[in-house]
Design a protein around this motif. Sequence first.
Motif, PDB file in Angstrom:
ATOM      1  N   GLU A 134       0.841  -1.202   0.000  1.00  0.00           N
ATOM      2  CA  GLU A 134       0.000   0.000   0.000  1.00  0.00           C
ATOM      3  C   GLU A 134       0.871   1.244   0.000  1.00  0.00           C
ATOM      4  N   TRP A 135       1.919   1.235   0.842  1.00  0.00           N
ATOM      5  CA  TRP A 135       2.852   2.364   0.917  1.00  0.00           C
ATOM      6  C   TRP A 135       3.556   2.571  -0.417  1.00  0.00           C
TER       7      TRP A 135
ATOM      8  N   ARG B   3       1.328   4.211  -2.898  1.00  0.00           N
ATOM      9  CA  ARG B   3       1.139   5.628  -2.568  1.00  0.00           C
ATOM     10  C   ARG B   3       2.371   6.452  -2.944  1.00  0.00           C
TER      11      ARG B   3
ATOM     12  N   ALA C 155       2.748   6.811  -6.801  1.00  0.00           N
ATOM     13  CA  ALA C 155       1.775   7.751  -7.368  1.00  0.00           C
ATOM     14  C   ALA C 155       2.174   9.199  -7.103  1.00  0.00           C
ATOM     15  N   ALA C 156       2.820   9.463  -5.965  1.00  0.00           N
ATOM     16  CA  ALA C 156       3.147  10.839  -5.588  1.00  0.00           C
ATOM     17  C   ALA C 156       4.562  11.252  -5.990  1.00  0.00           C
TER      18      ALA C 156
ATOM     19  N   SER D 116       2.503  14.826  -1.525  1.00  0.00           N
ATOM     20  CA  SER D 116       1.535  14.364  -0.527  1.00  0.00           C
ATOM     21  C   SER D 116       2.153  13.379   0.459  1.00  0.00           C
ATOM     22  N   LEU D 117       3.464  13.166   0.358  1.00  0.00           N
ATOM     23  CA  LEU D 117       4.130  12.196   1.228  1.00  0.00           C
ATOM     24  C   LEU D 117       4.562  12.842   2.528  1.00  0.00           C
TER      25      LEU D 117
ATOM     26  N   ASP E 232       8.439   9.277   4.918  1.00  0.00           N
ATOM     27  CA  ASP E 232       8.453   8.407   3.740  1.00  0.00           C
ATOM     28  C   ASP E 232       9.709   8.613   2.887  1.00  0.00           C
TER      29      ASP E 232
END
Length: 843
Positions: free
Chosen positions: A723-724, A727, A730-731, A764-765, A769
Amino acid sequence: MHVEPVLPPALEPLRTLARNLFWTWNTDAAALFERIDRDAWEKTNHNPVRLLQVAPVETMQALAADHGFLLHLERVTASFEGYMARSRRADASGMSLDDTIAYFSLEYALTESLANYSGGLGVLAGDHLKSASDLGLPFVAVGLLYHQGYFQQALGPDGWQQEDYHGIDMASQPLTRIRDGHGEPLSVSVPFEGRDVSVAIWRLDVGQVPLFLLDTRLERNEVADREITGRLYGGDIELRIQQEMVLGIGGVRALHAMGIQPSVCHMNEGHSALLGVDRIRIVMEESGATFDEARVPVSAATAFTTHTAVAAGIDLFPPELVEKHLGHYYTGMGLDARTFLGLGRSNPHDDAEPFSMALLGLRLSGYRNGVSKLHRSVSRKLWESAWPQLPQDQVPIDSITNGVHLPTWVSHELGELYDRYLGREWRDEPTRPGLWDEVDSIPDEALWQAHERQRERLVYRARDESREVAVRSGTTSSSPSLGQALDPKALTIGFARRFAGYKRATLLFRDLGRLERIVNNPQRPVQFIFSGKAHPRDEGAKQLIREVLQHSRMPEFRDRLVLLERYDVELARSLVQGCDVWLNTPLRPLEASGTSGMKATANGALHLSVMDGWWWEAYRPGLGWAIGRDSLDDDPEVQDAFDSSSLYDLLENEVTGSFYTRDPDGVPRDWVRRMKLSIGEFAPVFNTSRMVGEYARKAYAPAAASWRRLRENNLAAARDQAEWLGRVTAAWDGVEVLSVEDTAHGDVLAGTPIEVTARVASASLRPADLRVDILHGSADAAGDLIAEHETPMSLVLQTEDGNSVFSGTFAPEQGGSVGYAIRILPLHPDLHSPFVAGLAKWS
């Protein structure tokens, strides 16, 4: 029906000994079988199973009453039983005996009587298994069982290679068919287009390691499918993808059908890359995970070794062929064609790019390595397009330099000398510190005499075999100098390997006049023995073989140069054991590693080689010779001219002088000194005990730990990481280094701390991250950074506009031009490698 020979009770242990390849590296066991019937031992191509089948009852009854033979049998049986009872000896901290390692390879060279190999890849795989057994690792292996194996070579009257294939009699091999709990032959199915192909499983024991060989020659299969495991590297590209489906998919299913669920899988080249896909499928079915979630633990628990140094050596499959054979398979896992094919493409969005199994293997592996330090750099350059956001020197491919299994390759005579002066530990613990220092205690005379016996044995064999070729080709006349090929006392140089253009087998013949003066020097003669096969479809390599043979037939070379046909592991042993010098002339940097020279130096030969492969990291002045220079020329013709001239110079001015300078006892003291230094320096390092131990520490143990951790609680950690990763990916386009400042003003003294501050847009991270590092080191004349060190930066501030400020400090170690760069990588606490996502941003 299969009929077992009847043995006298006293000889019954022979049956067990014959069915385990332990005898291939225990020279006492091999001598035991040879003692039964030397002629039959040769006729069976050193196959103890067949030997026992054909041995007359009278012979066996006589041996059962032979006290000396029974004592020999008792000694070998005790050695074998003691070996099989040994526990783990490798440093694999973090692994338990439940963490099975499964090694996959398309070929294995284990014994000359089973032609399941073509060249170096298979030889390396065979030695890997033997050392895994020596070290007691929880190891199994998977391959294909070829009913005709690889071809036997013959040279026609014109010198052109001819390929002969002979069926392998499974009943005369140490193979056992795997059966299920009801005693029925076990098989698994591999899904092909519109049908399932059944695959039988055979077991071949290599010491403590079982090798499982897959076989499609079953009556219930279609006729064409039975031939999938017909020949090694036979057929076209469609047959190749079918073989790789059987190896990768069928191999995983065969292990699971036998109750073996490996923690770690090791791909020896890309042929078995589909094992990663089928492991993902199994995890998906067991846990209900998505493809991306199941990929996390599988990739973390997979190792990939590349042996390729050129793009031409990589199998590429047309997209339509992959869709034809695998479309139904990957759609059943919820993947579309573009997603699956993208796993095997440098650019996943290029629909025209062919599909690379090697790239699929790299993408589904957590640990990747080349097979020498130089090959690591070559591999990073070859595969850098798969990691476009990383500079070449940070492409995540490590190196573990190949080695050789010393007990398999060291001659009986030299092995006995090592036993006497080093102790038997050299066979079991060749990497033990200080062990090989004792080579210096071997008397010069004893070492030289043992080596001379090996050379003489090789020369007499080469005479016989070259005479056979000459008779068949009608070129039996000989020049008057010797009356027959080769001299058992002359300096003997060996060149034996797979024939390929880049290996430059004909480099020696660039100046025939100079070569003629070298080989026919009346005081210091030199002779060459060539051998090797060309791939059946490599016409250029076949032409090279023909050229070597034609040169060997010229009057000025006829007694000093021979080409031996039927190259296999048995002939290779004779060559590396009997030559004084081992010659290697590849075009740099195309030799990934090269292990024949390692075998030769372990037998006391001196290495004469271009600075490529393992020799680039091994060479030391006085321990052999380096041909040419440690650099590349853009023009291969210029490189050939320079290297050939260097080779002639070394032969004329250094090699022959050292070999032929003798003391009153006839011993070349300087040469023997070089032999001892070479053995003592190379044998403890370039062996598969060290190599497999490195795999255990660098790859197997971390992979097994990741496999356990990521599968706990129904893949909770793996799901979180997937999932991470989605994310972050994508960012990632929004991640950016906005500005960099440092405290360096004017000239800076070496050792002075420099504080660096970087302002980062994290999109958005969260800052957590991101991993932000200072990469620093010297700068070359063009102003390019040589990133020798990395220093982590810490978060110091989050600004109101959502950006982050990181800070770190480094101190230049020496004067001159120094530089640094800021690199951002994704950061997750369970990530086994920061390069998994292939994402990076730079200042």
